[in-house]
Design a protein around this motif. Structure first.
Motif, PDB file in Angstrom:
ATOM      1  N   VAL A  67     -95.787 -67.504 119.998  1.00 50.44           N
ATOM      2  CA  VAL A  67     -95.402 -66.824 118.752  1.00 50.44           C
ATOM      3  C   VAL A  67     -94.884 -67.827 117.721  1.00 50.44           C
ATOM      4  N   PHE A  68     -94.027 -68.748 118.159  1.00 49.74           N
ATOM      5  CA  PHE A  68     -93.388 -69.664 117.209  1.00 49.74           C
ATOM      6  C   PHE A  68     -94.220 -70.918 116.939  1.00 49.74           C
ATOM      7  N   ARG A  79     -94.022 -74.280 117.716  1.00 47.57           N
ATOM      8  CA  ARG A  79     -93.296 -75.406 117.121  1.00 47.57           C
ATOM      9  C   ARG A  79     -93.789 -76.751 117.640  1.00 47.57           C
ATOM     10  N   PHE A  84     -92.787 -75.197 112.350  1.00 46.64           N
ATOM     11  CA  PHE A  84     -93.390 -74.154 113.181  1.00 46.64           C
ATOM     12  C   PHE A  84     -94.801 -73.828 112.681  1.00 46.64           C
ATOM     13  N   HIS A  85     -95.626 -73.415 113.603  1.00 49.53           N
ATOM     14  CA  HIS A  85     -96.989 -72.987 113.302  1.00 49.53           C
ATOM     15  C   HIS A  85     -97.205 -71.658 114.021  1.00 49.53           C
ATOM     16  N   PRO A  86     -96.659 -70.560 113.499  1.00 49.20           N
ATOM     17  CA  PRO A  86     -96.630 -69.286 114.224  1.00 49.20           C
ATOM     18  C   PRO A  86     -98.002 -68.796 114.671  1.00 49.20           C
ATOM     19  N   PHE A  87     -97.989 -68.192 115.867  1.00 47.72           N
ATOM     20  CA  PHE A  87     -99.151 -67.508 116.438  1.00 47.72           C
ATOM     21  C   PHE A  87    -100.354 -68.425 116.655  1.00 47.72           C
TER      22      PHE A  87
END
Length: 229
Positions: A118-119, A121, A142-145
């Motif tokens: 989800v996060f 990182r 962060f580079h979510p998903f």
């Protein structure tokens, strides 16, 4: 085992759930605040300090990172032995605590993997497959998903395992000072080593610790281990 869990869920009073939920939300709120503070003002300076002073070359710090995954690797065998042992006599407090601690560790690590996706990182340092990192490529954030080991720094899996296992013992034996001392002496250096090796940012360790503690708290309550004293 599943039947016992369902029975525990049914017998817990609604007030217990609400109280536990309020405490959980408070812990999450404090954790979010701490993570934000670390993200903007702590994580990068600490990572650069560790790299600049070659702290991650100290072998003792590396050795301290080995126990958490090893405990997880042996948890299935421990659970099997305990289940067989239960056929002859009820669990003592320490045996039930060990069973719950192993289950808590396994569940917490799966939870951590989901949150890692989800996060998304980036890691503090490049250490496998040329992963993007703060030290190696100047990549931070962060580079979510987005899934992948190259962006799975947050929350810390090691910290999550450590607290998921240790917190059960603190709940099961809150007045046993020897147990509390052993937990602190064993856990604190391992958590510090994650930052000292630049395996994780400070905020990764904080988030992983809170996640592990929350899972352990629910596991202990569902197993009613806190009322066995």
């Amino acid at each position: 085992m599943l039947r016992g869990l369902l029975l525990a869920l049914a017998t817990m009073r609604q007030d217990d759930y609400r109280k536990l939920l309020r405490r959980t939300l408070t812990a999450v709120g404090v954790c979010v605040l701490a993570v934000l503070v670390c993200y903007f003002w702590v994580d990068r300076p600490v990572a650069f300090f560790v790299n600049r002073h070659h702290i991650n070359t100290v072998r003792a710090f590396r050795w301290l990172t080995y126990p958490p995954p090893e405990v997880q690797n042996w948890s299935a065998l421990v659970l099997t032995i305990l289940v067989i042992r239960r056929a002859w006599a009820p669990f003592s407090l320490w045996q039930k605590a060990l069973l719950v601690a192993c289950l808590s560790l396994i569940v917490a690590d799966d939870f951590r993997i989901s949150l890692g996706d989800v996060f998304g990182r980036y890691w503090p340092e490049t250490w496998t497959h040329d992963n993007p990192s703060l030290i190696g490529t100047g990549t931070y954030g962060f580079h979510p998903f987005q899934r992948g080991d190259d962006i799975g720094s947050f929350p810390s899996g090691h910290a999550c395992r450590i607290l998921a296992f240790a917190t059960v013992w603190l709940i099961a034996m809150p007045h046993n000072r020897k147990v509390q001392l052993v937990v602190i002496v064993l856990c604190a250096p391992m958590l510090v080593s994650l930052v000292a090796m630049n395996y994780h940012f400070v905020s990764d360790v904080i988030a992983g610790s809170v996640l592990g503690g929350i899972v352990a708290t629910y596991a202990a309550h569902l197993a009613r281990i806190n009322v066995m004293r």
